[in-house]
Scaffold this motif. Structure first.
Motif, PDB file in Angstrom:
ATOM      1  N   LEU A  25       0.815  -1.216   0.000  1.00  0.00           N
ATOM      2  CA  LEU A  25       0.000   0.000   0.000  1.00  0.00           C
ATOM      3  C   LEU A  25       0.848   1.266   0.000  1.00  0.00           C
ATOM      4  CD1 LEU A  25      -2.830  -1.025   2.515  1.00  0.00           C
ATOM      5  CD2 LEU A  25      -2.963  -0.892   0.023  1.00  0.00           C
ATOM      6  N   VAL A  26       1.837   1.337   0.879  1.00  0.00           N
ATOM      7  CA  VAL A  26       2.610   2.581   1.017  1.00  0.00           C
ATOM      8  C   VAL A  26       3.807   2.611   0.083  1.00  0.00           C
ATOM      9  CG1 VAL A  26       1.854   2.872   3.382  1.00  0.00           C
ATOM     10  CG2 VAL A  26       3.961   1.630   2.938  1.00  0.00           C
ATOM     11  N   GLY A  27       4.368   1.444  -0.255  1.00  0.00           N
ATOM     12  CA  GLY A  27       5.495   1.402  -1.181  1.00  0.00           C
ATOM     13  C   GLY A  27       6.685   2.195  -0.681  1.00  0.00           C
ATOM     14  N   ASN A  28       7.189   3.069  -1.532  1.00  0.00           N
ATOM     15  CA  ASN A  28       8.334   3.914  -1.204  1.00  0.00           C
ATOM     16  C   ASN A  28       7.913   5.324  -0.812  1.00  0.00           C
ATOM     17  OD1 ASN A  28      10.158   1.826  -1.810  1.00  0.00           O
ATOM     18  ND2 ASN A  28      10.102   2.344  -3.999  1.00  0.00           N
ATOM     19  N   ALA A  29       6.718   5.462  -0.270  1.00  0.00           N
ATOM     20  CA  ALA A  29       6.243   6.780   0.134  1.00  0.00           C
ATOM     21  C   ALA A  29       7.072   7.305   1.294  1.00  0.00           C
ATOM     22  CB  ALA A  29       4.767   6.698   0.545  1.00  0.00           C
ATOM     23  N   PRO A  30       7.163   8.639   1.430  1.00  0.00           N
ATOM     24  CA  PRO A  30       7.911   9.197   2.570  1.00  0.00           C
ATOM     25  C   PRO A  30       7.296   8.762   3.901  1.00  0.00           C
ATOM     26  CG  PRO A  30       7.465  10.888   0.909  1.00  0.00           C
ATOM     27  CD  PRO A  30       6.660   9.679   0.526  1.00  0.00           C
ATOM     28  N   ARG A  31       8.153   8.478   4.847  1.00  0.00           N
ATOM     29  CA  ARG A  31       7.768   8.045   6.199  1.00  0.00           C
ATOM     30  C   ARG A  31       7.018   6.716   6.179  1.00  0.00           C
ATOM     31  NH1 ARG A  31      10.737  11.653   5.980  1.00  0.00           N
ATOM     32  NH2 ARG A  31      10.652  13.653   7.074  1.00  0.00           N
ATOM     33  N   ALA A  32       7.253   5.882   5.164  1.00  0.00           N
ATOM     34  CA  ALA A  32       6.590   4.572   5.129  1.00  0.00           C
ATOM     35  C   ALA A  32       7.065   3.693   6.275  1.00  0.00           C
ATOM     36  CB  ALA A  32       6.847   3.892   3.789  1.00  0.00           C
TER      37      ALA A  32
END
Length: 375
Positions: A198-205
């Motif tokens: 769901l979050v992948g490489n998103a910031p603050r994952a």
């Protein structure tokens, strides 16, 4: 109650601060001391408190002797032994090895349930929590080196229940067994993989995974340094604040739905329905965190406060903390309670109790409280 709990906890803490344990023969005096305390606790308060200090020390020493006896039984055997068990933690993969906690069900020909810190060197097969293996391990005691004043990893592992360490000598004789039908560690691994999707490489994952399921493997070093400089590194450990917020959410949500139900609060008080729901919410969140040490402490203290709300007794923070710390020492004397484990729980639930009184008086009015809707 407060003095008695403090005396028992102080006795258990004295055992943790000693360089050597008392002799095991003193543990036989525990039943006699308990009977003596029951006889004098109402007439001689000071003598009963001193006796509780001695009982706390004897109780903690007896529990430590039981653990050491199990460790000695394993270490006295051959160093290389076949161990059967399951992976009970997230796997930390490195460049040359992978490390994880392994819960044994059989060591050699004997049935022994121990937690081991296992390191698998070389090329490893795909490892995941919940997998059951049978492999040959080299057993050794937990020994670490640290500078004076540094992090005591051996003490930390002891508090987690990890008594011995081991490493895989030969990967060729490792046999994968059938997995259990359900495993908490495997469920957490599936949630971690789902969050990764769901979050992948998103910031603050990495922070999202750390706060939801207690998986701090993906937290960057830069983020750790920022949280250490700002004094917020303790938020990564799911403890009193997180469990208190989860319990408060469950209590507020359930009590709101119960009050909206037609004539339901007249039959059963709202607190007796909302308190079990709050405990279930806190218990599920603690399970997501893997029932870590700080999480279990906060959950025990939450049980004390919610039990008082369910029984409709006034919650006194000192008495609740004393009872919760006493329960922690009884269940796990090798884990002395931390300073802030339960303060956030008691503070948040008492804050909600105050908000509920305001809600009763201002929002719903005295007409609803008269027939027991908001009890």
């Amino acid at each position: 109650m407060l003095l008695q709990a403090f005396a028992f906890v102080m006795g258990a803490s004295l055992t943790q601060s000693r360089a050597t344990l008392p002799d095991e023969c003193y543990t036989q005096l525990l039943p006699l001391g308990a009977l003596l305390w029951l006889r004098i606790r109402r007439t001689r308060a000071f003598a009963a408190a001193l006796l509780l200090v001695a009982l706390g020390e004897i109780y903690a020493a007896g529990e430590a002797h039981l653990k050491l006896r199990a460790v000695d039984a394993v270490l006295d055997g051959p160093p290389d032994v076949m161990v059967t068990g399951a992976i009970s933690s997230f796997v930390v993969a490195g460049a040359k090895s992978s490390a994880f906690e392994f819960r044994s069900s059989q060591i050699g020909p004997h049935t022994r349930h121990l937690s081991l810190r296992v390191r698998w060197y070389g090329k490893t097969p795909p490892l995941a929590p919940g997998q059951r293996w049978r492999r040959c391990l080299r057993i050794k005691p937990v020994t670490v080196r640290f500078n004076p004043g540094g992090f005591d990893r051996a003490g930390w592992l002891w508090q987690r229940g990890v008594l011995v360490s081991a490493y895989v000598r030969d990967s060729s004789d490792a046999n994968r067994l059938a997995d259990a039908h359900w495993s908490l560690s495997r469920w957490r691994q599936q949630l971690a993989e789902r969050l990764e999707t769901l979050v992948g490489n998103a910031p603050r994952a990495g922070l999202v995974k750390a706060l939801l399921i207690g998986d701090r493997r993906a937290v960057d070093e830069s983020e750790r340094q920022v949280m250490q400089r700002t004094g917020t590194a303790h938020l990564l450990a799911i403890s009193g604040l997180h469990i208190g917020l989860a319990a408060t959410f469950g209590f507020v949500f359930t009590s709101t739905l119960w009050r909206l139900a037609w004539r339901a609060p007249e039959r059963v008080a709202t607190s007796r329905v909302a308190a079990p729901a709050a405990f279930v919410t806190a218990f599920v969140y603690a399970g997501l965190a893997g029932f870590a040490l700080s999480t279990v402490r906060a959950l025990v203290m939450c049980v004390v406060v919610l039990g008082a709300l369910m029984l409709r007794r006034r919650v006194h923070a000192p008495a609740a903390l004393a009872l919760a710390v006493f329960m922690l020492i009884v269940t796990s004397p090798a884990r002395p309670p931390a300073q802030g484990s339960g303060s956030h729980v008691v503070r948040s639930l008492r804050c909600y109790s105050a908000c509920r009184r305001v809600l009763e008086v201002r929002a719903w009015g005295p007409c609803c409280t008269r027939n027991g809707w908001l009890r």
